[in-house]
Scaffold this motif. Structure first.
Motif, short mmCIF file in Angstrom:
data_model
loop_
_atom_site.label_atom_id
_atom_site.label_comp_id
_atom_site.label_asym_id
_atom_site.label_seq_id
_atom_site.Cartn_x
_atom_site.Cartn_y
_atom_site.Cartn_z
N SER A 163 5.49 83.51 27.39
CA SER A 163 5.49 82.07 27.16
C SER A 163 6.80 81.69 26.52
N VAL A 164 7.12 80.40 26.61
CA VAL A 164 8.35 79.88 26.02
C VAL A 164 8.03 78.65 25.19
N GLY A 165 8.83 78.43 24.16
CA GLY A 165 8.79 77.14 23.49
C GLY A 165 9.32 76.10 24.47
N ASN A 166 8.54 75.06 24.71
CA ASN A 166 8.79 74.18 25.85
C ASN A 166 8.63 72.72 25.43
N ARG A 167 9.64 71.93 25.70
CA ARG A 167 9.64 70.50 25.37
C ARG A 167 9.30 69.69 26.61
N ARG A 168 8.26 68.89 26.53
CA ARG A 168 7.82 68.11 27.69
C ARG A 168 7.20 66.80 27.23
N GLU A 169 7.70 65.70 27.77
CA GLU A 169 7.16 64.37 27.48
C GLU A 169 7.06 64.12 25.98
N ASN A 170 8.15 64.43 25.28
CA ASN A 170 8.26 64.18 23.84
C ASN A 170 7.27 64.99 23.00
N LYS A 171 6.75 66.07 23.57
CA LYS A 171 5.90 66.98 22.83
C LYS A 171 6.41 68.40 23.04
N ILE A 172 5.99 69.29 22.16
CA ILE A 172 6.37 70.70 22.27
C ILE A 172 5.12 71.52 22.57
N TYR A 173 5.24 72.40 23.55
CA TYR A 173 4.13 73.25 23.96
C TYR A 173 4.56 74.71 23.93
N ASN A 174 3.59 75.58 23.77
CA ASN A 174 3.76 77.01 23.92
C ASN A 174 3.28 77.32 25.35
N THR A 175 4.22 77.44 26.28
CA THR A 175 3.90 77.41 27.71
C THR A 175 4.20 78.73 28.39
N ALA A 176 3.18 79.28 29.05
CA ALA A 176 3.37 80.45 29.89
C ALA A 176 3.82 80.01 31.28
N VAL A 177 4.71 80.80 31.88
CA VAL A 177 5.27 80.47 33.20
C VAL A 177 5.21 81.73 34.06
N VAL A 178 4.78 81.56 35.32
CA VAL A 178 4.61 82.70 36.23
C VAL A 178 5.37 82.45 37.52
N PHE A 179 6.08 83.48 37.99
CA PHE A 179 6.87 83.38 39.21
C PHE A 179 6.43 84.44 40.21
N ASP A 180 6.41 84.06 41.50
CA ASP A 180 6.09 85.05 42.53
C ASP A 180 7.38 85.68 43.04
#
Length: 263
Positions: free
Chosen positions: A84-101
């Protein structure tokens, strides 16, 4: 399915170093282990977690992660569960996991649902509100982030949606490392699925992280476990055993959900 967990020692708040280091470790894993999937730990881009200048440090809607690791997945023909990454989206911060094929496409994103209130994560990050399942090489997978694993309802929900492999990415401290070892094995056993637990190591601020990344089969057997230092662990998951386990001890058939009160 052959999985390599990258137990990474990142530097707190040093985004450029962490991106370069993560990519070097992925290349090393692919060159030496020939996995189908490589996995990074929680918030590897910023560490867990810098309070000063956090907004500026976080990825902007995952753009850098998608550009650099998506391109790397395509180049190496590998599936990447980018922790997961520290992720800024729509003026909020999320702890977001990202998956790639293997084509470098972002096939799943998941915002951490259970924020770790004892360290004040909820004061800086926004709560996620959805689970995530996805397919890697045709295998149904799911993902949870660190504190999520203490909530059995989440893993069970993933299991009921047909998940065979759960990736648990974490920044789990050494002081409570016994907890995660027991919890990961329990979640694998009770849901009859494989668990790929990928932790960080090293020290961030005053917190020492505990390593012990592990690949666990549905019987609760630890196929491989890391130590305390930065390393790459790899195991081959024999997915064919799942059907026999679920038919011999059919916990899903024997559930009595009408009697459970979980609200």
């Amino acid at each position: 399915m052959r999985i390599s967990c990258i137990q990474m020692n990142m530097k707190l708040a040093n985004v450029d170093y962490n991106f370069a280091h993560a990519q070097n470790l992925i290349r090393e894993a692919v060159a030496t282990e020939q996995p189908d999937v490589v996995v990074l730990p929680e918030t590897w881009n910023i560490g867990f977690f810098p309070k000063d200048n956090l907004t500026a440090l976080c990825d902007n809607n995952g753009e850098r992660t998608k550009q650099e690791l998506g391109s790397l997945a395509k180049e190496l023909n590998i599936n990447i569960v980018a922790g997961s990454v520290g992720n800024r989206r729509e003026n909020k911060i999320y702890n977001t996991a990202v998956v790639f094929d293997r084509e470098g496409l972002c096939i799943a994103e998941y915002d951490k649902i259970h924020l770790f209130t004892p360290l004040g994560e909820h004061n800086y990050f926004s709560w996620g509100n959805h689970i995530s399942t996805f397919k890697l090489d045709g295998v149904i997978c799911g993902i949870v982030i660190c504190y999520d694993i203490r909530f059995p309802e989440l893993a069970r929900t993933l299991a009921l949606q047909g998940t065979d492999v759960v990736f648990a990415v974490a920044q789990w401290p050494s002081v409570r490392i016994t907890h995660i070892n027991v919890l990961a094995e329990a979640r694998a056993i009770e849901n009859q699925m494989f668990f790929a637990f990928t932790n960080s190591c090293g020290t961030a601020g005053e917190i020492k992280y505990g390593g012990n990344s592990a690949l666990i089969n549905p019987w609760g057997k630890v196929l491989v476990r890391a130590g305390l230092q930065e390393e790459i662990i790899t195991a081959e998951l024999d997915l064919s055993i799942i059907a026999d386990i679920r038919s011999s001890i059919n916990v899903f058939r024997d559930r009595q959900p009408t009697t459970y009160k979980l609200d």
